[in-house]
Design an enzyme around this catalytic site. Structure first.
Site, PDB file in Angstrom:
ATOM      1  N   HIS A 233       0.816  -1.226   0.000  1.00 38.59           N
ATOM      2  CA  HIS A 233       0.000   0.000   0.000  1.00 38.59           C
ATOM      3  C   HIS A 233       0.845   1.270   0.000  1.00 38.59           C
ATOM      4  CE1 HIS A 233      -3.639  -2.264   0.418  1.00 38.59           C
ATOM      5  NE2 HIS A 233      -3.317  -2.742   1.591  1.00 38.59           N
TER       6      HIS A 233
ATOM      7  N   HIS B  39      -6.133  -7.363  -0.591  1.00 40.78           N
ATOM      8  CA  HIS B  39      -6.261  -5.923  -0.865  1.00 40.78           C
ATOM      9  C   HIS B  39      -5.469  -5.566  -2.120  1.00 40.78           C
ATOM     10  CE1 HIS B  39      -6.705  -6.391   3.580  1.00 40.78           C
ATOM     11  NE2 HIS B  39      -7.746  -5.609   3.359  1.00 40.78           N
TER      12      HIS B  39
ATOM     13  N   ASP C 232      -4.364 -12.934   3.255  1.00 40.37           N
ATOM     14  CA  ASP C 232      -5.625 -12.502   3.847  1.00 40.37           C
ATOM     15  C   ASP C 232      -6.840 -12.760   2.953  1.00 40.37           C
ATOM     16  OD1 ASP C 232      -4.523 -10.598   2.184  1.00 40.37           O
ATOM     17  OD2 ASP C 232      -4.614  -8.958   3.627  1.00 40.37           O
TER      18      ASP C 232
HETATM   19 ZN    ZN Z   1      -4.035  -7.288   2.657  1.00 46.42          ZN
END
Ligand code: ZN
Length: 308
Positions: free
Chosen positions: A125, A164, A245
């Protein structure tokens, strides 16, 4: 296969707080899994501390200095509501970058066929000038640039199967045709990027997956979109943003992968690496927040990396 394992105790000393999901216990869990007898053949190495010039391959110097200057003497400092520094965070972040860089060097030098970096904080990120989403520096992006700039490899591919989207990695490379970035991730989810329409200069492939998607949807995304594009790209090295995840047990997301999916994708990427780049794969830990699922999924991934 000879697989290298890079880690450092400093990565256990980044502690964003007792209620934060990105906890030192995650890394302890991964390392406990990899201490089982079946992993005795791993070549274990201590991650060096990355030089600031190394971090600067992807981040402006003033940003790097601001992050390190924000590291508190005691207690915590929040860079955003999710991204929290403790006294050990600067050293941990530099060791995480250092692990990926050392792994790139060692695999290119032929000291191992591939490598797994068991490090935290995660990186995908982190944008060039913005820490976010538990991430300070973009470990994998820096490793890709090191492979190109220091070792002269022309094309680096980054595959990101964290649940993500790796907005940071995409932002760093979206105008760079020499770096391929592909991601599967849960759609309409943090951080909000990663639509199919985000294709960079033809070097980005995003395949968002609807909530409650599982093995079939995940594998179809790779078989139909990502693996053919990777094949066309003909990478000289493959890096993996290995977040676990998307596992069905993960408390932060709603995809339904199981350990076997991580074995499957690892084997597919190894087959591509065998065809194009002398097996060179450098994988680095990103997310994964159910401690048991994280340990068993990372073990499945590393077991596959070790198997020819
Ligand atoms: Zn993640």
């Amino acid at each position: 296969m000879t697989t290298l394992l890079y880690t450092h105790d400093a990565c256990l000393k980044h502690d964003p707080g007792s209620y934060h999901p990105e906890s030192p216990a995650r890394l302890r869990s991964v390392l406990a899994g990899l201490s089982q007898p079946e992993f005795a053949e791993l070549k274990r190495r201590e991650a060096p501390r990355a030089a600031l010039d190394e971090v600067a391959r992807c981040h402006p110097r003033p940003f790097i200095e601001a992050v390190l200057a924000a590291v508190p003497q005691r207690g915590h400092t929040a860079l955003d509501p999710d991204t929290v520094l403790s006294p050990g965070s600067g050293e941990a972040a530099l060791r995480a970058v250092g692990a990926v860089c050392a792994a790139v060097d060692a695999v290119i030098a032929g000291e191992g066929d591939n490598a797994f970096c068991a490090v935290r904080p995660p990186g995908h990120h982190a944008e060039a000038d913005r820490a976010m989403g538990f991430c300070l520096f973009n470990n994998v992006a820096i490793g890709a640039q090191r492979a190109r700039q220091k070792h002269g490899l022309e094309r680096a591919a980054i595959i990101d199967f964290d649940v993500h989207h790796g907005n940071g990695t995409q932002a760093i490379f979206e105008n760079n045709p020499h770096v391929f970035y592909a991601s599967t991730h849960q759609s309409h989810f943090y951080p909000g990027t990663g639509a199919r329409s985000e294709t960079g200069v033809g070097n980005i492939v995003n395949v968002p997956l609807r909530q409650m998607s599982g093995s079939a949807e995940f594998r179809r995304a790779y078989d139909e979109y990502i693996l053919p594009a990777l094949e066309d790209f003909r990478p000289d090295i493959i890096l993996i943003s290995a977040g676990f995840d998307a596992h069905r047990a993960d408390p932060l997301a709603q995809l339904l992968l199981v350990e076997d999916d991580y074995t499957w994708i690892t084997e597919r990427l190894m087959a591509a690496a065998a065809r194009h780049c002398e097996d060179r794969i450098i994988s680095s830990l990103e997310g994964g927040y159910d401690l048991d699922a994280l340990a068993s999924s990372a073990a499945a991934h590393v077991r596959a990396l070790m198997t020819a």
